[in-house]
Design a protein around this motif. Structure first.
Motif, mmCIF file in Angstrom:
data_model
loop_
_atom_site.group_PDB
_atom_site.id
_atom_site.type_symbol
_atom_site.label_atom_id
_atom_site.label_comp_id
_atom_site.label_asym_id
_atom_site.label_seq_id
_atom_site.Cartn_x
_atom_site.Cartn_y
_atom_site.Cartn_z
ATOM 1 N N ILE A 164 -2.079 -4.457 -10.077
ATOM 2 C CA ILE A 164 -1.205 -3.165 -9.657
ATOM 3 C C ILE A 164 -2.424 -1.836 -10.353
ATOM 4 C CG2 ILE A 164 0.181 -1.539 -10.147
ATOM 5 C CD1 ILE A 164 2.041 -3.996 -10.784
ATOM 6 N N PHE A 165 -2.776 -1.554 -8.426
ATOM 7 C CA PHE A 165 -3.779 0.137 -9.799
ATOM 8 C C PHE A 165 -4.164 0.711 -8.802
ATOM 9 C CE2 PHE A 165 -6.310 -3.519 -6.673
ATOM 10 C CZ PHE A 165 -7.104 -2.757 -5.892
ATOM 11 N N PRO A 166 -4.892 2.091 -8.404
ATOM 12 C CA PRO A 166 -4.525 3.339 -7.846
ATOM 13 C C PRO A 166 -5.702 3.285 -7.560
ATOM 14 C CG PRO A 166 -5.082 3.835 -10.342
ATOM 15 C CD PRO A 166 -4.272 2.475 -10.044
ATOM 16 N N VAL A 167 -5.830 3.689 -6.507
ATOM 17 C CA VAL A 167 -7.429 4.181 -5.659
ATOM 18 C C VAL A 167 -7.730 5.236 -4.623
ATOM 19 C CG1 VAL A 167 -7.293 2.412 -3.625
ATOM 20 C CG2 VAL A 167 -9.763 3.224 -4.472
ATOM 21 N N SER A 168 -9.065 6.023 -4.985
ATOM 22 C CA SER A 168 -9.048 7.559 -4.220
ATOM 23 C C SER A 168 -8.849 6.755 -2.543
ATOM 24 C CB SER A 168 -9.625 8.463 -4.466
ATOM 25 O OG SER A 168 -11.047 7.619 -4.764
ATOM 26 N N TRP A 169 -8.262 8.011 -1.737
ATOM 27 C CA TRP A 169 -9.632 7.514 -0.579
ATOM 28 C C TRP A 169 -10.517 7.197 0.066
ATOM 29 C CZ3 TRP A 169 -7.016 5.381 4.199
ATOM 30 C CH2 TRP A 169 -7.311 5.746 4.939
ATOM 31 N N THR A 170 -11.769 7.968 -0.832
ATOM 32 C CA THR A 170 -13.017 8.095 -0.428
ATOM 33 C C THR A 170 -13.534 7.190 -1.551
ATOM 34 O OG1 THR A 170 -12.707 9.448 -2.937
ATOM 35 C CG2 THR A 170 -13.222 10.490 0.020
ATOM 36 N N ASP A 171 -12.332 6.409 -2.078
ATOM 37 C CA ASP A 171 -13.114 5.022 -2.643
ATOM 38 C C ASP A 171 -12.671 3.399 -2.055
ATOM 39 O OD1 ASP A 171 -14.940 5.846 -4.335
ATOM 40 O OD2 ASP A 171 -13.150 6.474 -6.261
ATOM 41 N N ARG A 172 -11.304 4.422 -0.999
ATOM 42 C CA ARG A 172 -10.875 2.729 -0.050
ATOM 43 C C ARG A 172 -11.986 1.578 -0.308
ATOM 44 N NH1 ARG A 172 -11.855 6.364 3.055
ATOM 45 N NH2 ARG A 172 -12.264 6.105 5.675
ATOM 46 N N ASP A 173 -13.015 1.770 0.127
ATOM 47 C CA ASP A 173 -13.478 0.377 0.589
ATOM 48 C C ASP A 173 -14.315 -0.356 0.025
ATOM 49 O OD1 ASP A 173 -14.017 1.835 3.945
ATOM 50 O OD2 ASP A 173 -15.652 2.532 2.990
ATOM 51 N N LYS A 174 -14.420 -0.102 -1.380
ATOM 52 C CA LYS A 174 -14.209 -0.950 -2.899
ATOM 53 C C LYS A 174 -13.379 -1.664 -2.596
ATOM 54 C CE LYS A 174 -17.218 2.681 -5.262
ATOM 55 N NZ LYS A 174 -16.921 3.774 -6.713
ATOM 56 N N VAL A 175 -11.968 -1.977 -2.656
ATOM 57 C CA VAL A 175 -10.956 -2.995 -2.210
ATOM 58 C C VAL A 175 -11.500 -4.042 -1.604
ATOM 59 C CG1 VAL A 175 -8.541 -2.953 -2.166
ATOM 60 C CG2 VAL A 175 -9.233 -0.197 -3.073
ATOM 61 N N ILE A 176 -11.671 -3.295 -0.975
ATOM 62 C CA ILE A 176 -12.317 -4.736 0.451
ATOM 63 C C ILE A 176 -12.526 -6.061 -0.970
ATOM 64 C CG2 ILE A 176 -14.307 -4.663 1.063
ATOM 65 C CD1 ILE A 176 -13.829 -5.544 3.785
ATOM 66 N N ILE A 205 0.889 -1.128 -0.364
ATOM 67 C CA ILE A 205 -0.199 -0.169 -0.356
ATOM 68 C C ILE A 205 0.416 1.443 -0.091
ATOM 69 C CG2 ILE A 205 -1.987 1.035 1.081
ATOM 70 C CD1 ILE A 205 -2.937 -1.454 2.926
ATOM 71 N N TYR A 206 0.634 1.362 -1.353
ATOM 72 C CA TYR A 206 1.664 3.129 -0.882
ATOM 73 C C TYR A 206 0.786 4.501 -0.606
ATOM 74 C CZ TYR A 206 4.760 7.083 -3.139
ATOM 75 O OH TYR A 206 5.441 7.742 -3.294
ATOM 76 N N PHE A 207 1.177 5.342 -0.174
ATOM 77 C CA PHE A 207 0.073 6.455 0.389
ATOM 78 C C PHE A 207 0.828 8.382 -0.515
ATOM 79 C CE2 PHE A 207 -0.924 3.673 3.670
ATOM 80 C CZ PHE A 207 -2.594 4.485 4.097
ATOM 81 N N SER A 208 0.423 8.357 -0.817
ATOM 82 C CA SER A 208 0.383 9.713 -1.243
ATOM 83 C C SER A 208 0.183 11.260 -1.020
ATOM 84 C CB SER A 208 0.353 9.872 -2.751
ATOM 85 O OG SER A 208 -1.401 9.984 -3.129
ATOM 86 N N GLN A 209 0.597 12.208 -1.097
ATOM 87 C CA GLN A 209 0.461 13.778 -0.702
ATOM 88 C C GLN A 209 -1.218 14.070 -1.415
ATOM 89 O OE1 GLN A 209 3.351 16.473 -0.511
ATOM 90 N NE2 GLN A 209 4.959 15.461 -0.703
ATOM 91 N N ASP A 210 -1.296 13.671 -2.718
ATOM 92 C CA ASP A 210 -2.490 14.129 -3.468
ATOM 93 C C ASP A 210 -4.513 13.149 -2.260
ATOM 94 O OD1 ASP A 210 -2.369 11.638 -4.298
ATOM 95 O OD2 ASP A 210 -1.949 12.385 -6.286
ATOM 96 N N ASP A 211 -3.794 12.140 -1.445
ATOM 97 C CA ASP A 211 -4.997 11.463 -0.978
ATOM 98 C C ASP A 211 -5.208 10.403 -1.377
ATOM 99 O OD1 ASP A 211 -5.901 10.784 1.993
ATOM 100 O OD2 ASP A 211 -7.705 12.571 1.454
ATOM 101 N N SER A 212 -4.488 9.539 -2.558
ATOM 102 C CA SER A 212 -4.431 8.305 -3.299
ATOM 103 C C SER A 212 -3.780 7.648 -2.709
ATOM 104 C CB SER A 212 -4.047 9.063 -4.305
ATOM 105 O OG SER A 212 -3.229 9.343 -5.403
ATOM 106 N N LEU A 213 -4.236 6.438 -3.282
ATOM 107 C CA LEU A 213 -3.761 5.093 -2.750
ATOM 108 C C LEU A 213 -3.127 4.109 -3.806
ATOM 109 C CD1 LEU A 213 -5.736 3.896 -0.314
ATOM 110 C CD2 LEU A 213 -3.662 4.917 0.825
ATOM 111 N N GLY A 214 -1.572 3.677 -3.846
ATOM 112 C CA GLY A 214 -1.485 3.098 -4.714
ATOM 113 C C GLY A 214 -1.498 1.167 -4.322
ATOM 114 N N ILE A 215 -2.216 0.380 -5.017
ATOM 115 C CA ILE A 215 -2.396 -0.726 -4.561
ATOM 116 C C ILE A 215 -1.114 -2.294 -4.997
ATOM 117 C CG2 ILE A 215 -3.703 -2.148 -3.416
ATOM 118 C CD1 ILE A 215 -4.201 -0.417 -1.998
ATOM 119 N N THR A 216 -0.409 -2.992 -4.770
ATOM 120 C CA THR A 216 -0.368 -3.789 -5.601
ATOM 121 C C THR A 216 -0.468 -5.136 -4.598
ATOM 122 O OG1 THR A 216 1.633 -2.650 -6.624
ATOM 123 C CG2 THR A 216 1.437 -4.913 -7.068
ATOM 124 N N LEU A 217 -0.455 -6.326 -5.383
ATOM 125 C CA LEU A 217 -1.050 -7.504 -4.839
ATOM 126 C C LEU A 217 0.117 -8.303 -5.083
ATOM 127 C CD1 LEU A 217 -4.887 -8.361 -4.355
ATOM 128 C CD2 LEU A 217 -2.762 -8.547 -2.405
#
Length: 245
Positions: free
Chosen positions: A175-187, A153-165
């Protein structure tokens, strides 16, 4: 300190920097694998309860004493720790053939296991040793019955996440990006994978106070971290300068 313990603890320092602090280092001595510990040495770990990490640093209590790995392993495997002769070292061990029996127990508890074997050189003199195997919760080639994954999980300054499995067992990665507000969709994606290790990185500009709360709230929300407030978290000493601990 004689040559073998010196080699053991020098390798331990190298392995801590490579694999983190949740490392068990086993060294072959004849027909046994042994785990050693030097009492009265300063620990590179600090231990906090989950509840303590989620409060402001100004009201956080002092860290708990980190239990040495040798004591944790002895408890897990129901083995005895000894201090032979007048040496200050604490030691425990088991026959080489028992390693495969104990691997799953240790890996299930999140340990990375480093195996140091004696080298067959055909030369006289002191035995030479080197790291021969590294087992981690997400990469155990002795058990390929189910694919294990590392979640990065990569936390960026622009409040987005970089996810790698990533699975080291077959090379599969997502590998995909996701915004902090959409984080619940990742589960919805994560429940399909057996995640055994988590690596977290962040931009240096991300506020430490905000980051700590985000990390633990995120992992709890994704069911990747125990929700019990008394669960213990070990923190690497090198990170403490950047975190409000």
């Amino acid at each position: 300190m004689n040559q073998i313990p010196m080699q053991y603890f020098n390798l331990a320092e190298e392995n801590y920097s490579k694999y983190g602090l949740s490392v068990i280092q086993l060294i072959q001595i004849g027909k046994f694998y042994e785990l050693w510990h030097e009492p009265d040495t300063s620990s590179r770990q600090q231990v906090y309860s989950q509840a303590e990490l989620l409060v402001e640093s100004s009201i956080r209590s002092r860290s708990l004493g980190a239990i040495p790995p040798i004591e944790q392993v002895a408890s897990l495997l129901d083995m005895r720790i000894i201090s032979p002769g007048k040496r200050s070292l604490l030691q425990m061990g088991f026959p080489i053939y028992s390693l495969t029996t104990h691997l799953s127990t240790l890996l299930d508890k999140g340990w990375t296991i480093i195996v140091i074997d004696e080298l067959v050189t055909g030369k006289s003199g002191p035995k030479q040793r080197a790291v021969s195997q590294v087992y981690s919760p997400s990469c155990n080639l002795e058990d390929c019955s189910e694919l294990s994954y590392v979640l990065s999980i990569y936390f960026s300054q622009d409040d987005s996440l970089g996810i790698t499995l990533f699975s080291a067992m077959n090379g599969h990665s997502i590998i995909f990006p996701v915004s902090w507000t959409d984080r619940d969709k990742v589960i919805r994606l994560l429940i399909s994978y057996r995640i055994r290790e988590i690596v977290i990185r962040a931009d240096s500009g991300v506020s430490s106070n905000i980051l700590i709360n985000k990390i633990y709230n995120l992992l709890i929300g994704w069911n990747l971290f125990p929700s019990e407030p008394n669960a213990k978290i070990e923190v690497m000493g090198e990170t403490l300068a950047n975190l409000p601990c």
